[in-house]
Design a protein around this motif. Structure first.
Motif, short mmCIF file in Angstrom:
data_model
loop_
_atom_site.label_atom_id
_atom_site.label_comp_id
_atom_site.label_asym_id
_atom_site.label_seq_id
_atom_site.Cartn_x
_atom_site.Cartn_y
_atom_site.Cartn_z
N ALA A 2 0.83 -1.21 0.00
CA ALA A 2 0.00 0.00 0.00
C ALA A 2 0.86 1.25 0.00
O ALA A 2 0.51 2.25 -0.61
CB ALA A 2 -0.94 -0.01 1.20
N GLY A 3 2.02 1.21 0.68
CA GLY A 3 2.93 2.35 0.70
C GLY A 3 3.49 2.64 -0.69
O GLY A 3 3.57 3.79 -1.10
N LYS A 4 3.87 1.61 -1.39
CA LYS A 4 4.39 1.75 -2.76
C LYS A 4 3.30 2.29 -3.67
O LYS A 4 3.54 3.15 -4.51
CB LYS A 4 4.90 0.39 -3.27
CG LYS A 4 5.37 0.38 -4.71
CD LYS A 4 6.59 1.22 -4.96
CE LYS A 4 7.82 0.50 -4.52
NZ LYS A 4 9.05 1.25 -4.79
N GLN A 5 2.08 1.79 -3.48
CA GLN A 5 0.94 2.23 -4.28
C GLN A 5 0.71 3.74 -4.09
O GLN A 5 0.56 4.48 -5.06
CB GLN A 5 -0.31 1.46 -3.83
CG GLN A 5 -1.46 1.54 -4.76
CD GLN A 5 -1.42 0.48 -5.82
OE1 GLN A 5 -0.57 -0.40 -5.82
NE2 GLN A 5 -2.31 0.57 -6.75
N SER A 6 0.71 4.18 -2.85
CA SER A 6 0.50 5.61 -2.55
C SER A 6 1.63 6.45 -3.12
O SER A 6 1.38 7.54 -3.66
CB SER A 6 0.42 5.82 -1.04
OG SER A 6 -0.68 5.15 -0.51
#
Length: 155
Positions: A2-6
């Protein structure tokens, strides 16, 4: 992930918007040597839609930014696409806009013994998606939804 996505959305969003498009969603699937970054763009003019030329323009600009910023260290394939008629819903705003649509939903973990649901989007309550399945309302937390896809209607 999710961090990479954001991080990718924050980097790509302004580029897409500066070109006159809406960033619909970003998918990054890290699978060793076969990683994929898929960017969905939509037209601000709903009558026009997205054409191949639009995807090419965005791909060139985003590719340049990704080369400079280098947020993905492994090799990957970049795809730019229209969300299409069977579009995925990524954000709470998407669920609000597509209220009344029939969708297939896959959850990250089972809810009431199931991971897959087909129902009508009723709307959003706080951080939950309200889905009507067989005359029952389900409140599904947005973070528990792995994938939701609109089922197109051709009336």
């Amino acid at each position: 992930m999710a961090g990479k996505q954001s991080q990718l959305e924050a980097l790509i969003g302004p580029v897409v918007e500066s070109l006159g498009y809406q960033l619909w969603g970003v998918e990054f699937k890290s699978q060793g040597k076969q990683s994929m970054l898929r960017i969905y763009i939509d037209s601000l003019d709903k009558e026009k839609g997205i054409q191949l030329d639009d995807c090419e323009v965005v791909s060139r600009q985003v590719s340049g930014v990704l080369d400079v910023e280098d947020p993905i260290t492994e090799e990957y394939t970049l795809e730019v696409s229209s969300p299409g008629v069977d579009r995925q819903l990524f954000s709470l705003e998407h669920y609000v806009a597509w209220a009344g649509a029939e969708v297939n939903v896959r959850l990250r973990v089972p809810f009431e013994g199931r991971r897959k649901y087909r129902g009508i989007v009723k709307g959003v309550e706080d951080q939950d998606v309200v889905l009507v399945v067989d005359d029952h309302e389900l409140l599904l937390p947005i973070e528990s939804i792995d994938k939701a896809q609109v089922i197109p209607r051709f009336d």
